[in-house]
Design an enzyme around this catalytic site. Structure first.
Site, PDB file in Angstrom:
ATOM      1  CB  SER A 180       2.439  -4.380   2.947  1.00 43.22           C
ATOM      2  OG  SER A 180       1.401  -4.404   3.861  1.00 43.22           O
ATOM      3  CD  GLN A 181      -2.243  -3.041  -0.815  1.00 43.19           C
ATOM      4  OE1 GLN A 181      -3.274  -2.854   0.073  1.00 43.19           O
ATOM      5  NE2 GLN A 181      -2.210  -2.293  -1.953  1.00 43.19           N
TER       6      GLN A 181
ATOM      7  CG  HIS B 278       4.006  -3.546   7.942  1.00 47.66           C
ATOM      8  ND1 HIS B 278       3.471  -4.722   7.801  1.00 47.66           N
ATOM      9  CD2 HIS B 278       3.406  -2.960   6.798  1.00 47.66           C
ATOM     10  CE1 HIS B 278       2.798  -4.971   6.788  1.00 47.66           C
ATOM     11  NE2 HIS B 278       2.865  -4.031   6.140  1.00 47.66           N
TER      12      HIS B 278
ATOM     13  CG  ASP C  18       3.166  -5.201  11.373  1.00 53.53           C
ATOM     14  OD1 ASP C  18       2.496  -4.309  11.364  1.00 53.53           O
ATOM     15  OD2 ASP C  18       3.513  -5.963  10.198  1.00 53.53           O
TER      16      ASP C  18
ATOM     17  CG  MET D 294      -1.703   1.214   1.419  1.00 51.76           C
ATOM     18  SD  MET D 294      -2.663   0.907   2.870  1.00 51.76           S
ATOM     19  CE  MET D 294      -1.705   1.295   4.036  1.00 51.76           C
TER      20      MET D 294
END
Length: 303
Positions: free
Chosen positions: A111-112, A285, A229, A37
């Site tokens: 991540s995503q 993260h 995270d 993202m």
């Protein structure tokens, strides 16, 4: 020198050339990257540096860092505001059209990008994906958006308003990426009914046998969780864990979920076969140590 001797020398020369060619190192397996993202394919301090690291560690490797759109600005914007299923369709076509990937590839999603590449594995078996590494991917979704990467605070404030307004409204689900993997444990039924991406991917309403068959074609599925995270809520989603229904405190693990106990995606079988890997790294993260990445990912799964 006689003609026979000359021919013998020529024959030996050809034989030596063929032998040299036959012992050349095989071409390394290509690698596909999908960013997270608010990032882009070619940001020099994120995916650009990852691409260079892979190229420096694997001599001659072809790396395709996915760009969703016509330029890096569109790529970044689309990580917020382009329907995920449309992104998956776009990437399937990109991969199929890339002649360097036709014999197969490894993949790494950040991540995503981790759950998006899993969607590729489940929906687009050609060209074949061999190993999938998910770095901080949210495979059971998220229930919270505490902060944003980079200089995207205004965008994230807008997204929070939309999620609070109605993450499962058809309009919001049609374009807001983060809503499409928003998983509300206080309203599981609504999530299962309205989520246009994650609920389908995780077989929440019906089992699509093709999804399971395709995912099980992977040689390895590697799930990396960040121990500190503060962005992903809950961080256990990076290992397919999540909040138990009806509250936001107690968690279940993958092994305790119907996804595993009913083996809807083949994850139980993959674990039994030693093809499902749970790795944890220290840090917030995507704050990943380069040497850790080399030792635990590149050397073990990409070489």
């Amino acid at each position: 020198m006689s003609i026979l001797a000359v021919l013998s020398v020529i024959a030996l020369a050809f034989a030596a050339a063929e032998c040299k060619e036959s012992i050349q190192a095989p071409t390394p397996t290509p690698i596909v990257i999908w960013h997270g993202m608010g990032d882009s394919c070619c940001n020099p301090v994120s995916m650009g540096s990852i691409k260079k690291l892979l190229e420096s560690q694997i001599d001659g490797v072809y790396v395709h860092s996915l760009e969703i759109g016509n330029n890096i600005v569109e790529d970044m914007e689309n990580s917020f505001f382009m329907n995920v299923n449309e992104q998956i369709d776009m990437v399937c076509k990109k991969l199929a059209a890339d002649k360097n990937l036709q014999n197969g590839y490894n993949s790494i999603g950040f991540s995503q990008g981790g759950q998006f590449l899993r969607a590729i594995a489940q929906k687009c078996p050609q060209p074949p994906m061999f190993n999938l590494v998910s770095v901080g991917g949210q495979h059971q979704g998220v229930y919270g958006l505490p902060h944003c990467p980079g200089n995207n605070s205004e965008i994230c404030n807008y997204i929070r308003k939309l999620l609070n307004y109605g993450a499962y409204l058809d309009l919001v689900q049609s374009f807001l990426v983060q809503a499409e993997y928003w998983h509300d444990p206080l309203n599981e039924d609504l999530y299962k009914e309205k989520s246009v991406f994650l609920a389908d991917l995780n077989q929440e309403n019906a089992v699509n046998q093709t999804y399971k068959t395709n995912l099980m074609k992977l040689q390895n599925l590697v799930l990396v969780m960040f121990s500190n995270d503060t962005m992903v809520q809950p961080k256990q989603s990076e290992w397919f864990g999540f909040y138990k229904p009806g509250q936001t405190k107690d968690l279940y693990t993958l092994e305790e979920s119907p996804l595993y106990t009913e083996d809807k995606l083949g994850l139980a079988e993959m674990k039994k076969q030693g093809r499902l890997h749970f790795l944890e790294t220290i840090g917030d993260h995507l704050q990943i140590d380069e040497q850790w990445l080399i030792d635990n990912i590149i050397n073990k799964f990409f070489k």
